[in-house]
Design a protein around this motif. Structure first.
Motif, PDB file in Angstrom:
ATOM      1  N   GLY A  19       0.861  -1.190   0.000  1.00 21.95           N
ATOM      2  CA  GLY A  19       0.000   0.000   0.000  1.00 21.95           C
ATOM      3  C   GLY A  19       0.897   1.240   0.000  1.00 21.95           C
ATOM      4  N   LEU A  20       0.441   2.341  -0.592  1.00 24.45           N
ATOM      5  CA  LEU A  20       1.269   3.549  -0.654  1.00 24.45           C
ATOM      6  C   LEU A  20       1.674   3.972   0.754  1.00 24.45           C
ATOM      7  CD1 LEU A  20      -0.293   5.747  -3.450  1.00 24.45           C
ATOM      8  CD2 LEU A  20       1.849   4.496  -3.437  1.00 24.45           C
ATOM      9  N   ILE A  21       0.778   3.718   1.757  1.00 26.79           N
ATOM     10  CA  ILE A  21       1.105   4.165   3.122  1.00 26.79           C
ATOM     11  C   ILE A  21       2.401   3.537   3.555  1.00 26.79           C
ATOM     12  CG2 ILE A  21       0.445   3.836   5.527  1.00 26.79           C
ATOM     13  CD1 ILE A  21      -2.418   4.250   4.715  1.00 26.79           C
ATOM     14  N   SER A  22       2.658   2.295   3.139  1.00 31.24           N
ATOM     15  CA  SER A  22       3.855   1.631   3.667  1.00 31.24           C
ATOM     16  C   SER A  22       5.091   2.096   2.907  1.00 31.24           C
ATOM     17  CB  SER A  22       3.696   0.120   3.494  1.00 31.24           C
ATOM     18  OG  SER A  22       3.575  -0.133   2.119  1.00 31.24           O
ATOM     19  N   SER A  23       4.929   2.849   1.821  1.00 31.60           N
ATOM     20  CA  SER A  23       6.145   3.221   1.081  1.00 31.60           C
ATOM     21  C   SER A  23       6.779   4.437   1.764  1.00 31.60           C
ATOM     22  CB  SER A  23       5.748   3.572  -0.355  1.00 31.60           C
ATOM     23  OG  SER A  23       4.758   4.568  -0.293  1.00 31.60           O
ATOM     24  N   ALA A  24       8.086   4.456   1.768  1.00 26.65           N
ATOM     25  CA  ALA A  24       8.846   5.434   2.551  1.00 26.65           C
ATOM     26  C   ALA A  24       8.535   6.852   2.094  1.00 26.65           C
ATOM     27  CB  ALA A  24      10.345   5.134   2.375  1.00 26.65           C
ATOM     28  N   ASP A 127      10.201  -4.397 -10.730  1.00 28.29           N
ATOM     29  CA  ASP A 127      11.106  -3.284 -11.012  1.00 28.29           C
ATOM     30  C   ASP A 127      12.287  -3.351 -10.032  1.00 28.29           C
ATOM     31  OD1 ASP A 127      10.874   0.094 -11.902  1.00 28.29           O
ATOM     32  OD2 ASP A 127      12.309  -0.683 -10.440  1.00 28.29           O
ATOM     33  N   TRP A 128      13.515  -3.525 -10.550  1.00 26.60           N
ATOM     34  CA  TRP A 128      14.665  -3.758  -9.655  1.00 26.60           C
ATOM     35  C   TRP A 128      14.953  -2.516  -8.825  1.00 26.60           C
ATOM     36  CZ3 TRP A 128      18.919  -0.608  -9.963  1.00 26.60           C
ATOM     37  CH2 TRP A 128      19.171   0.044 -11.164  1.00 26.60           C
ATOM     38  N   LYS A 129      14.736  -1.328  -9.434  1.00 25.11           N
ATOM     39  CA  LYS A 129      15.045  -0.083  -8.706  1.00 25.11           C
ATOM     40  C   LYS A 129      14.140   0.049  -7.485  1.00 25.11           C
ATOM     41  CE  LYS A 129      16.950   3.169 -12.039  1.00 25.11           C
ATOM     42  NZ  LYS A 129      16.369   3.439 -13.366  1.00 25.11           N
ATOM     43  N   GLU A 130      12.837  -0.205  -7.700  1.00 26.06           N
ATOM     44  CA  GLU A 130      11.897  -0.049  -6.588  1.00 26.06           C
ATOM     45  C   GLU A 130      12.221  -1.061  -5.486  1.00 26.06           C
ATOM     46  OE1 GLU A 130       7.723   0.473  -7.662  1.00 26.06           O
ATOM     47  OE2 GLU A 130       7.208  -0.722  -5.883  1.00 26.06           O
ATOM     48  N   SER A 131      12.493  -2.308  -5.889  1.00 24.61           N
ATOM     49  CA  SER A 131      12.827  -3.332  -4.872  1.00 24.61           C
ATOM     50  C   SER A 131      14.094  -2.959  -4.124  1.00 24.61           C
ATOM     51  CB  SER A 131      13.011  -4.695  -5.555  1.00 24.61           C
ATOM     52  OG  SER A 131      11.829  -5.057  -6.205  1.00 24.61           O
ATOM     53  N   LYS A 132      15.079  -2.456  -4.858  1.00 24.17           N
ATOM     54  CA  LYS A 132      16.359  -2.082  -4.218  1.00 24.17           C
ATOM     55  C   LYS A 132      16.125  -0.967  -3.209  1.00 24.17           C
ATOM     56  CE  LYS A 132      21.020  -0.511  -5.467  1.00 24.17           C
ATOM     57  NZ  LYS A 132      21.917  -0.149  -6.581  1.00 24.17           N
ATOM     58  N   ASN A 133      15.337   0.046  -3.601  1.00 26.54           N
ATOM     59  CA  ASN A 133      15.045   1.157  -2.667  1.00 26.54           C
ATOM     60  C   ASN A 133      14.282   0.654  -1.453  1.00 26.54           C
ATOM     61  OD1 ASN A 133      16.316   2.951  -4.330  1.00 26.54           O
ATOM     62  ND2 ASN A 133      14.443   3.525  -5.430  1.00 26.54           N
ATOM     63  N   LEU A 135      14.309  -2.361  -0.166  1.00 30.17           N
ATOM     64  CA  LEU A 135      15.194  -3.154   0.707  1.00 30.17           C
ATOM     65  C   LEU A 135      16.132  -2.245   1.486  1.00 30.17           C
ATOM     66  CD1 LEU A 135      15.976  -6.079  -1.749  1.00 30.17           C
ATOM     67  CD2 LEU A 135      15.000  -6.355   0.547  1.00 30.17           C
ATOM     68  N   CYS A 136      16.633  -1.191   0.805  1.00 28.35           N
ATOM     69  CA  CYS A 136      17.577  -0.272   1.480  1.00 28.35           C
ATOM     70  C   CYS A 136      16.891   0.476   2.609  1.00 28.35           C
ATOM     71  CB  CYS A 136      18.142   0.736   0.482  1.00 28.35           C
ATOM     72  SG  CYS A 136      19.244  -0.039  -0.681  1.00 28.35           S
ATOM     73  N   SER A 137      15.565   0.714   2.441  1.00 29.14           N
ATOM     74  CA  SER A 137      14.899   1.519   3.490  1.00 29.14           C
ATOM     75  C   SER A 137      14.347   0.641   4.610  1.00 29.14           C
ATOM     76  CB  SER A 137      13.755   2.326   2.869  1.00 29.14           C
ATOM     77  OG  SER A 137      12.796   1.417   2.342  1.00 29.14           O
ATOM     78  N   MET A 138      14.468  -0.688   4.479  1.00 29.90           N
ATOM     79  CA  MET A 138      13.939  -1.566   5.532  1.00 29.90           C
ATOM     80  C   MET A 138      14.939  -1.695   6.666  1.00 29.90           C
ATOM     81  SD  MET A 138      12.416  -4.967   3.843  1.00 29.90           S
ATOM     82  CE  MET A 138      11.490  -4.966   2.363  1.00 29.90           C
ATOM     83  N   ASP A 139      14.414  -1.883   7.887  1.00 35.41           N
ATOM     84  CA  ASP A 139      15.343  -2.166   8.980  1.00 35.41           C
ATOM     85  C   ASP A 139      15.695  -3.657   8.919  1.00 35.41           C
ATOM     86  OD1 ASP A 139      12.575  -2.155  11.358  1.00 35.41           O
ATOM     87  OD2 ASP A 139      13.256  -3.676   9.941  1.00 35.41           O
ATOM     88  N   ALA A 242      21.710  -6.328  -3.370  1.00 31.00           N
ATOM     89  CA  ALA A 242      21.953  -7.762  -3.153  1.00 31.00           C
ATOM     90  C   ALA A 242      20.647  -8.557  -3.182  1.00 31.00           C
ATOM     91  CB  ALA A 242      22.667  -7.976  -1.824  1.00 31.00           C
ATOM     92  N   TYR A 243      19.502  -7.836  -3.191  1.00 29.53           N
ATOM     93  CA  TYR A 243      18.179  -8.453  -3.359  1.00 29.53           C
ATOM     94  C   TYR A 243      17.917  -9.583  -2.366  1.00 29.53           C
ATOM     95  CZ  TYR A 243      18.529  -5.287  -7.202  1.00 29.53           C
ATOM     96  OH  TYR A 243      18.729  -4.127  -7.920  1.00 29.53           O
ATOM     97  N   GLY A 244      17.837 -10.850  -2.804  1.00 27.92           N
ATOM     98  CA  GLY A 244      17.470 -11.939  -1.900  1.00 27.92           C
ATOM     99  C   GLY A 244      18.575 -12.392  -0.965  1.00 27.92           C
TER     100      GLY A 244
END
Ligand code: APR
Length: 360
Positions: A19-24, A127-133, A135-139, A242-244
């Protein structure tokens, strides 16, 4: 050809429902607060305008349940249409809007709290860019739901020489530097650290050996990102997500190919691999890095000569940049490499020597 027994094909394909709410990048909470500041001094007309504008804006800005917003704003507007007198009107306006604000924040918080960030790292259409972003923003706690199987840094011991290793004249003892070195025997794709180096080929599109293991563990998005990098020259280093994998980044480097003897060119190229990987890491403020034995598999660099280049380059880099790194891990996969590193590490990272007279 390196024989790889890695069991790392981590399956991370989870359904995609973000959901958009969960996006940083969702700016709703700060935006709604600024709207409520104006609520006190609004006339009825500008309050109406604000409500319908706010409704439209909020709905476009976030996944906000239409019905909830409609209920709150309709209630406040219908009360206002009874033409109450001055301060009651402003109070009602404020009540209406602050109710909308609370409903929004409450809903936003609830949705954020129930946030189930799902990444579909094994779908080639993601989309690799969105997944990468994302993952980078996750704790770390959330990222661990993605890769599950990992070895945390605290489980990777700092190297200490076994037995009475006689000091060699190669380097001066330096306890500060020694504390930054680990020798790990196992699968580099399991290490939960800032970056793992990949012994890649010039295409950066995957292959066998450790390259194949890293691409399998990361999933297809790694190759998608690599395909945008226009390859990599021997000795150079390029960084991707590094994805997965449990690591946060992969630093790809291409080692020299040794057909018969190691010449100055091959030695310098291998040195560049280690140096450029460390430089790429520190430039990106990464503090823990692991290296496989670059070039010693398919590319045929004799391991007993490669170990000298690897240890010397890392030692010299740490002498100049020790404050930028917490740990450099030599990740060996073969027992023969483990024995080699155990033998040579004390030459480049000697413990404080005891006088020879003590050893007798
Ligand atoms: N973890 C850590 N080290 C590993 C792993 C792993 N999962 N798998 C293999 N290794 C080790 C090998 O045992 C070897 O010591 O990595 C070292 C490097 O061997 P290669 O992977 O063959 O790399 P290299 O010799 O640099 O050749 C690169 O091989 O895989 C292809 O696409 C790659 O074309 C490139 C070439």
């Amino acid at each position: 050809m390196a024989f790889q027994v890695s069991k790392l094909a981590t399956r991370v394909s989870l359904s995609n429902s973000v959901g958009l709410i969960s996006s940083a990048e969702n700016r709703c909470p700060s935006h709604v607060k600024s709207v409520s500041k104006f609520a006190q001094s609004l006339t009825e007309r500008s309050f109406h305008t604000l409500c319908s504008a706010g409704k439209g804006l909020l709905r476009s800005q976030m996944v906000f349940p239409k019905t909830q917003w409609e209920k709150v704003s309709t209630a406040s507007i219908s009360l206002l249409s009874l033409k109450p007198r001055g301060s009651i009107r402003v109070a009602l306006g404020a009540v209406g809007l602050s109710a909308a604000v609370i409903a929004t924040l409450h809903t936003g918080t609830l949705l954020a709290m129930s946030e189930r960030t799902h990444l579909n790292l094994h779908s080639p259409n993601t989309d690799w860019k969105e997944s990468k972003n994302q993952l980078c923003s996750m704790d770390r706690e959330n990222r661990r739901k993605v890769y599950k199987d990992y070895i945390p840094l605290e489980k990777i011991l700092v190297w200490t020489p076994s037995g009475d290793s006689f000091c060699s004249p190669h380097c001066k003892p330096n306890e500060e530097l020694n504390k930054k070195i680990s020798l790990f025997c196992g699968d580099i794709t399991k290490l939960e650290i800032d970056a793992i180096a990949n012994a890649a080929n010039k295409t950066l599109l995957g292959g066998g050996g450790v390259d194949g293991a890293i691409h399998r563990g990361a999933g297809p998005l790694l190759r998608k990102e690599c395909a945008t990098l226009n390859g990599c020259e021997t000795g150079e280093a390029k960084m991707t997500g590094a994805y997965g994998l449990p690591a946060r980044y992969v630093i790809h480097t291409v080692g020299p190919i040794v057909k018969d003897l190691v010449g100055k060119r091959e030695e310098q190229a291998l040195r560049n691999c280690y140096y450029n990987c460390l430089h790429t890491a520190t430039k990106n403020h990464l503090r823990t890095v692991a290296f496989p034995c670059i070039s010693t598999g398919v590319y045929g660099y004799p391991p007993d000569q490669a170990v000298e280049v690897a240890l010397k380059t890392v030692r010299e880099y740490l002498e100049e940049n020790h404050e930028k790194l917490d740990r450099v891990i030599f990740c060996v996969f073969l027992k023969s490499d483990k024995e080699l590193y155990e033998k040579r590490l004390s030459a480049y990272f000697p413990q404080a020597c005891r006088p020879v007279s003590d050893i007798s």
